[in-house]
Scaffold this active site. Structure first.
Site, PDB file in Angstrom:
ATOM      1  N   THR A  22      -3.769 -19.259  24.241  1.00 16.79           N
ATOM      2  CA  THR A  22      -2.843 -20.358  24.923  1.00 16.79           C
ATOM      3  C   THR A  22      -3.650 -21.100  26.111  1.00 16.79           C
ATOM      4  OG1 THR A  22      -2.178 -18.430  26.570  1.00 16.79           O
ATOM      5  CG2 THR A  22      -0.748 -18.876  24.728  1.00 16.79           C
TER       6      THR A  22
ATOM      7  N   LYS B 250      -9.766 -12.087  38.439  1.00 20.37           N
ATOM      8  CA  LYS B 250      -8.426 -12.165  37.869  1.00 20.37           C
ATOM      9  C   LYS B 250      -7.888 -10.752  38.040  1.00 20.37           C
ATOM     10  CE  LYS B 250      -8.580 -12.200  32.689  1.00 20.37           C
ATOM     11  NZ  LYS B 250      -8.569 -12.782  31.630  1.00 20.37           N
TER      12      LYS B 250
ATOM     13  N   GLY C 174      -4.440 -20.384  29.038  1.00 24.39           N
ATOM     14  CA  GLY C 174      -4.075 -20.184  30.439  1.00 24.39           C
ATOM     15  C   GLY C 174      -5.378 -19.604  31.208  1.00 24.39           C
ATOM     16  N   THR C 175      -6.013 -18.705  30.992  1.00 26.58           N
ATOM     17  CA  THR C 175      -7.013 -17.984  31.511  1.00 26.58           C
ATOM     18  C   THR C 175      -8.122 -19.002  31.761  1.00 26.58           C
ATOM     19  OG1 THR C 175      -6.540 -15.605  30.694  1.00 26.58           O
ATOM     20  CG2 THR C 175      -8.696 -16.149  31.578  1.00 26.58           C
TER      21      THR C 175
ATOM     22  N   GLY D 205       8.852 -14.368  -0.350  1.00 29.39           N
ATOM     23  CA  GLY D 205       7.850 -14.101   0.820  1.00 29.39           C
ATOM     24  C   GLY D 205       6.550 -13.362   0.144  1.00 29.39           C
TER      25      GLY D 205
ATOM     26  N   ARG E 293      -7.888  -8.094  19.641  1.00 27.13           N
ATOM     27  CA  ARG E 293      -7.863  -7.832  20.996  1.00 27.13           C
ATOM     28  C   ARG E 293      -6.946  -6.554  21.070  1.00 27.13           C
ATOM     29  NH1 ARG E 293      -5.037 -13.667  22.439  1.00 27.13           N
ATOM     30  NH2 ARG E 293      -4.573 -13.390  20.239  1.00 27.13           N
TER      31      ARG E 293
END
Length: 323
Positions: free
Chosen positions: A235, A202, A237-238, A46, A104
């Site tokens: 993803t 939220k 979702g938010t 790898g 992030r």
């Protein structure tokens, strides 16, 4: 004794890793140059090997790599490319990261956590980078993590111009998916002519990443087409919960606009099922055919990145791109 004649002519060379060759080709075309040929492959265990196929001595090098999945391999490959340039006597090395990995993780939320975005900057400095170019960093403070010049490019003008042309005749509002990105939403509002602002209140469980609960809409959105803006969609979702909450609150329609299309796991399925009329992103990250869908629009970031590279190479002003 005969003196040595020194040439002051600068030599721009553009290099790319393997994660997003389409974007690198587009940037090189905009610059009117070719990508420097290179070899890259993995050993059986790898480990990554890179080598340039022509001399890079004395060049002004721009190393483009978007940190896409598998993200750790993308980062390691770019670090090795920078190290190879430094050891081959490149004059100046600029790292171009359309998507900056680990952005992030820019502060400690709890004790015993890393500040990974700072570590990233340190790694590239140690490898030999003189300068960074990035697009829509997750937070502005990341610019201060790198010990050298950082050119923070904004995709907002590209996205906003598209929204203005397509939806400008409608009654608009700009919506932030959370209170923390109100500043970005304000910039969008100005770009769209001073339309009203709103945000989604939220909650998020810090023990469960990529998961949040959209609670309520703060601001007047009834009867308006809401431009829901964020820097990235992971993803989804938010952002999809926010789109559904806006429609429940009486919005006429929802348009999602984001710079970085990460699209992990259930993202595509969620976006196809949510209330959004259209999802607008840029090509800072590569998308597979499985990640594309009918209501997705992908805008090119290549003209912006190439203009920034040209300004840096010619010792011009990158700031002028935003005036």
């Amino acid at each position: 004794m005969t003196g040595i004649n020194k040439t002051t002519e600068k030599n721009l060379m553009v290099f790319t890793g393997r994660t997003h060759p389409e974007l690198a080709d587009a940037v090189a075309r905009e610059l009117g140059t070719d990508l420097v040929p290179s070899s890259a492959y993995e050993f059986a265990n790898g480990e990554i090997y890179v080598r340039y196929e022509e001399s890079v001595r004395g060049c002004d090098a721009f190393v483009l790599q978007s940190h896409s999945t598998p993200i750790n391999e993308a980062i390691m490959e770019q670090l090795l490319m920078v190290d190879a340039l430094k050891r081959a006597s490149a004059k100046r090395i600029t790292v171009v990261q359309p998507f900056y990995g680990y952005a992030r993780q820019d502060k400690k939320h709890r004790g015993r956590e890393p500040i990974s975005a700072r570590l990233m900057a340190d790694l590239f400095k140690t490898a030999g980078a003189d300068r960074l170019i990035a697009v829509d960093l997750h937070t502005d403070q990341i610019q201060g993590f790198f010990d050298g010049p950082v050119d923070h490019l904004m995709a907002r003008p590209i996205l906003a111009e598209y929204v203005k042309e397509k939806y400008g005749d409608r009654k608009l509002a700009v919506v932030s998916p959370d209170a923390g990105r109100i500043k970005v939403a304000e910039q969008w509002s100005r770009q769209l002519g001073g339309v009203p602002l709103a945000f989604i209140h939220k909650t998020r469980n810090i023990d469960r990443p990529n998961e949040s609960v959209a609670n309520r809409v703060v601001g007047e959105v009834e009867g308006r087409w809401c431009v829901l803006v964020d820097d990235m969609i992971d993803t989804a979702g938010t952002i999809t919960k926010a789109a559904d909450a806006l429609m429940e609150d009486g919005a006429a329609g929802v348009i999602i606009a984001a710079t970085h299309a990460i699209f992990s796991g259930p993202a595509v399925e969620r976006m196809q099922a949510c209330a959004a009329e259209e999802v607008i992103v840029t090509d800072t990250l590569p998308l597979t055919e499985e990640q594309k869908f009918d209501d997705l629009t992908v805008l090119s970031i290549a003209p912006l990145v190439s203009r920034a590279i040209r300004e840096v190479f010619e010792d011009g002003s990158v700031t002028s791109l935003f005036n």
